[in-house]
Design a protein around this motif. Sequence first.
Motif, PDB file in Angstrom:
ATOM      1  N   ALA A  27       3.079 -13.222  -9.229  1.00 31.96           N
ATOM      2  CA  ALA A  27       4.491 -13.092  -9.584  1.00 31.96           C
ATOM      3  C   ALA A  27       4.758 -11.772 -10.308  1.00 31.96           C
ATOM      4  N   THR A  28       3.821 -11.344 -11.148  1.00 34.29           N
ATOM      5  CA  THR A  28       3.982 -10.067 -11.837  1.00 34.29           C
ATOM      6  C   THR A  28       4.011  -8.906 -10.856  1.00 34.29           C
ATOM      7  N   PHE A  29       3.119  -8.937  -9.867  1.00 30.29           N
ATOM      8  CA  PHE A  29       3.110  -7.870  -8.868  1.00 30.29           C
ATOM      9  C   PHE A  29       4.365  -7.897  -8.005  1.00 30.29           C
ATOM     10  N   ILE A  30       4.882  -9.086  -7.730  1.00 29.21           N
ATOM     11  CA  ILE A  30       6.114  -9.169  -6.945  1.00 29.21           C
ATOM     12  C   ILE A  30       7.285  -8.560  -7.717  1.00 29.21           C
ATOM     13  N   ILE A  31       7.282  -8.723  -9.040  1.00 28.21           N
ATOM     14  CA  ILE A  31       8.358  -8.159  -9.854  1.00 28.21           C
ATOM     15  C   ILE A  31       8.358  -6.636  -9.792  1.00 28.21           C
ATOM     16  N   ILE A  32       7.155  -6.042  -9.806  1.00 32.38           N
ATOM     17  CA  ILE A  32       7.076  -4.575  -9.785  1.00 32.38           C
ATOM     18  C   ILE A  32       7.052  -4.021  -8.364  1.00 32.38           C
ATOM     19  N   LEU A  33       7.125  -4.897  -7.359  1.00 27.40           N
ATOM     20  CA  LEU A  33       7.091  -4.443  -5.968  1.00 27.40           C
ATOM     21  C   LEU A  33       8.224  -3.484  -5.627  1.00 27.40           C
ATOM     22  N   ARG A  66       7.031   3.485   2.939  1.00 26.91           N
ATOM     23  CA  ARG A  66       6.456   2.491   3.830  1.00 26.91           C
ATOM     24  C   ARG A  66       5.205   1.849   3.252  1.00 26.91           C
ATOM     25  N   GLY A  67       4.672   2.400   2.161  1.00 30.64           N
ATOM     26  CA  GLY A  67       3.484   1.818   1.545  1.00 30.64           C
ATOM     27  C   GLY A  67       3.756   0.536   0.799  1.00 30.64           C
ATOM     28  N   GLN A  68       5.017   0.140   0.671  1.00 31.31           N
ATOM     29  CA  GLN A  68       5.355  -1.072  -0.064  1.00 31.31           C
ATOM     30  C   GLN A  68       4.751  -2.311   0.586  1.00 31.31           C
ATOM     31  N   LEU A  69       4.845  -2.420   1.906  1.00 31.88           N
ATOM     32  CA  LEU A  69       4.306  -3.580   2.620  1.00 31.88           C
ATOM     33  C   LEU A  69       2.790  -3.624   2.530  1.00 31.88           C
ATOM     34  N   PHE A  70       2.131  -2.475   2.750  1.00 33.40           N
ATOM     35  CA  PHE A  70       0.668  -2.440   2.672  1.00 33.40           C
ATOM     36  C   PHE A  70       0.195  -2.796   1.268  1.00 33.40           C
ATOM     37  N   TRP A  71       0.888  -2.311   0.275  1.00 33.56           N
ATOM     38  CA  TRP A  71       0.514  -2.602  -1.115  1.00 33.56           C
ATOM     39  C   TRP A  71       0.626  -4.099  -1.398  1.00 33.56           C
ATOM     40  N   LEU A  95       0.465  -6.582   0.800  1.00 35.90           N
ATOM     41  CA  LEU A  95      -0.570  -7.298   1.542  1.00 35.90           C
ATOM     42  C   LEU A  95      -1.921  -7.171   0.857  1.00 35.90           C
ATOM     43  N   ARG A  96      -2.226  -5.995   0.321  1.00 34.36           N
ATOM     44  CA  ARG A  96      -3.490  -5.823  -0.387  1.00 34.36           C
ATOM     45  C   ARG A  96      -3.549  -6.710  -1.625  1.00 34.36           C
ATOM     46  N   VAL A  97      -2.463  -6.818  -2.346  1.00 34.93           N
ATOM     47  CA  VAL A  97      -2.420  -7.663  -3.542  1.00 34.93           C
ATOM     48  C   VAL A  97      -2.619  -9.125  -3.175  1.00 34.93           C
ATOM     49  N   VAL A  98      -1.914  -9.590  -2.134  1.00 35.30           N
ATOM     50  CA  VAL A  98      -2.011 -10.992  -1.734  1.00 35.30           C
ATOM     51  C   VAL A  98      -3.422 -11.318  -1.253  1.00 35.30           C
ATOM     52  N   MET A  99      -4.001 -10.445  -0.432  1.00 36.94           N
ATOM     53  CA  MET A  99      -5.353 -10.681   0.072  1.00 36.94           C
ATOM     54  C   MET A  99      -6.368 -10.706  -1.060  1.00 36.94           C
ATOM     55  N   GLY A 100      -6.263  -9.749  -1.968  1.00 35.99           N
ATOM     56  CA  GLY A 100      -7.208  -9.688  -3.080  1.00 35.99           C
ATOM     57  C   GLY A 100      -7.135 -10.907  -3.977  1.00 35.99           C
ATOM     58  N   LEU A 101      -5.928 -11.324  -4.332  1.00 34.68           N
ATOM     59  CA  LEU A 101      -5.775 -12.498  -5.195  1.00 34.68           C
ATOM     60  C   LEU A 101      -6.198 -13.779  -4.479  1.00 34.68           C
ATOM     61  N   PHE A 102      -5.935 -13.865  -3.190  1.00 37.90           N
ATOM     62  CA  PHE A 102      -6.333 -15.055  -2.440  1.00 37.90           C
ATOM     63  C   PHE A 102      -7.847 -15.213  -2.432  1.00 37.90           C
ATOM     64  N   VAL A 103      -8.564 -14.130  -2.151  1.00 38.08           N
ATOM     65  CA  VAL A 103     -10.028 -14.207  -2.115  1.00 38.08           C
ATOM     66  C   VAL A 103     -10.575 -14.582  -3.486  1.00 38.08           C
ATOM     67  N   LYS A 126      -5.626   6.970   8.899  1.00 48.76           N
ATOM     68  CA  LYS A 126      -4.956   5.673   8.947  1.00 48.76           C
ATOM     69  C   LYS A 126      -5.360   4.796   7.762  1.00 48.76           C
ATOM     70  N   LEU A 127      -6.619   4.896   7.365  1.00 52.38           N
ATOM     71  CA  LEU A 127      -7.063   4.130   6.205  1.00 52.38           C
ATOM     72  C   LEU A 127      -6.361   4.601   4.936  1.00 52.38           C
ATOM     73  N   LYS A 128      -6.186   5.908   4.805  1.00 51.74           N
ATOM     74  CA  LYS A 128      -5.459   6.426   3.650  1.00 51.74           C
ATOM     75  C   LYS A 128      -3.993   5.993   3.689  1.00 51.74           C
ATOM     76  N   LEU A 129      -3.456   5.864   4.893  1.00 50.12           N
ATOM     77  CA  LEU A 129      -2.077   5.401   5.011  1.00 50.12           C
ATOM     78  C   LEU A 129      -1.955   3.960   4.514  1.00 50.12           C
ATOM     79  N   VAL A 130      -2.938   3.127   4.821  1.00 46.21           N
ATOM     80  CA  VAL A 130      -2.904   1.735   4.370  1.00 46.21           C
ATOM     81  C   VAL A 130      -2.988   1.653   2.858  1.00 46.21           C
ATOM     82  N   PHE A 131      -3.757   2.524   2.240  1.00 44.99           N
ATOM     83  CA  PHE A 131      -3.925   2.511   0.789  1.00 44.99           C
ATOM     84  C   PHE A 131      -2.968   3.476   0.083  1.00 44.99           C
TER      85      PHE A 131
END
Length: 326
Positions: free
Chosen positions: A36-42, A48-53, A55-63, A276-281
């Motif tokens: 929720a904190t990351f969603i607030i600062i989203l 265009r990096g907003q979506l990738f950022w 997704l990275r947060v959700v994946m990391g927290l899920f794992v 492309k990897l740098k674009l994702v990050f």
Amino acid sequence: MTLWNGSFPFYPGASECFPFDTTQAVIISVFLSVLATFIIILPGIRGRGQLFWFLRVVMGLFVGAVVLTVQFTRDWETGWVTANTSYKSFSQAVVNVNVGLHIGLAGVNITLVGNPVNQVNETINYNEHFAWSFKADYDHSYGEGLEKGLPSPILYVAEKFTTQSPCSMHMQYRISSHYTSLTLWMAFCTWLISILLFSMPILLYGGCMLLLTAVLMLSSLLFFTARNTLKCPILFGPASLNTDYGGSFWLTLATGLLCLLLGLGVITLNSTQPEKLKLVFNLDEGKEEEEERWDKCCQPAEPSSSAQDVLMVPLGELCEVTATQL
């Protein structure tokens, strides 16, 4: 007969279910609060990096949430059976019940629910936990169950996992659970290191640590399933209580495969298509902004109009003027 926590032995009244384990709720609440904190600062993330950022947060927290939560769940193996069986010792009463067995990394959870719940003037709704962790004594817990006068189906199932049982299930499940738990704690540490490396950012080593996290999670499943002998049959007359892998097992498997794919993807993109990897990050946008600022700082100042006029005078005219002055 003596009192036990304010209730008489053999549970003459309605029994209470096993208390809810709040550890899982605390872990999930913490990770949801971070999300929720990351969603607030989203909205502060530009481009265009907003979506990738996100997704990275959700994946990391899920794992991280999965690796930490499955340590305390009790559904690595589950099984149910419906049977007509005797209710308690020294009683000829026969009841129709659902008997459930739930095996976790810290012990077994045995559930007994009547069909219907109210039978023989009692409420048949039990949920008892017998621990085998490092600090727990399973045989002592089983002895306390005998003293409390738990129903016969619960004691019968719990007896299969005692150290004195000829089934030898206690040693198999306890050792495999300990190694599984240790491997998952290692996976949690490597997950933390991967998050740190990705945030620095050191993408190649972050991908390697994520790949190591996947290997450890998949290895924990091998430890849990590694047993020397077959399972001891748990029979209630013609009915048999059989267990199968539960939700925690399959969730760990799915998360391990996800980490494997993500780790291999990061390593592959870093070798073949690093842009492309740098674009994702979100590294390209920051690099372009830095280059623009650097170009502005290093760009020479534009000459004034007078200086431009002087420089635009032909060299021959400048020589003629000089000769005339002399």
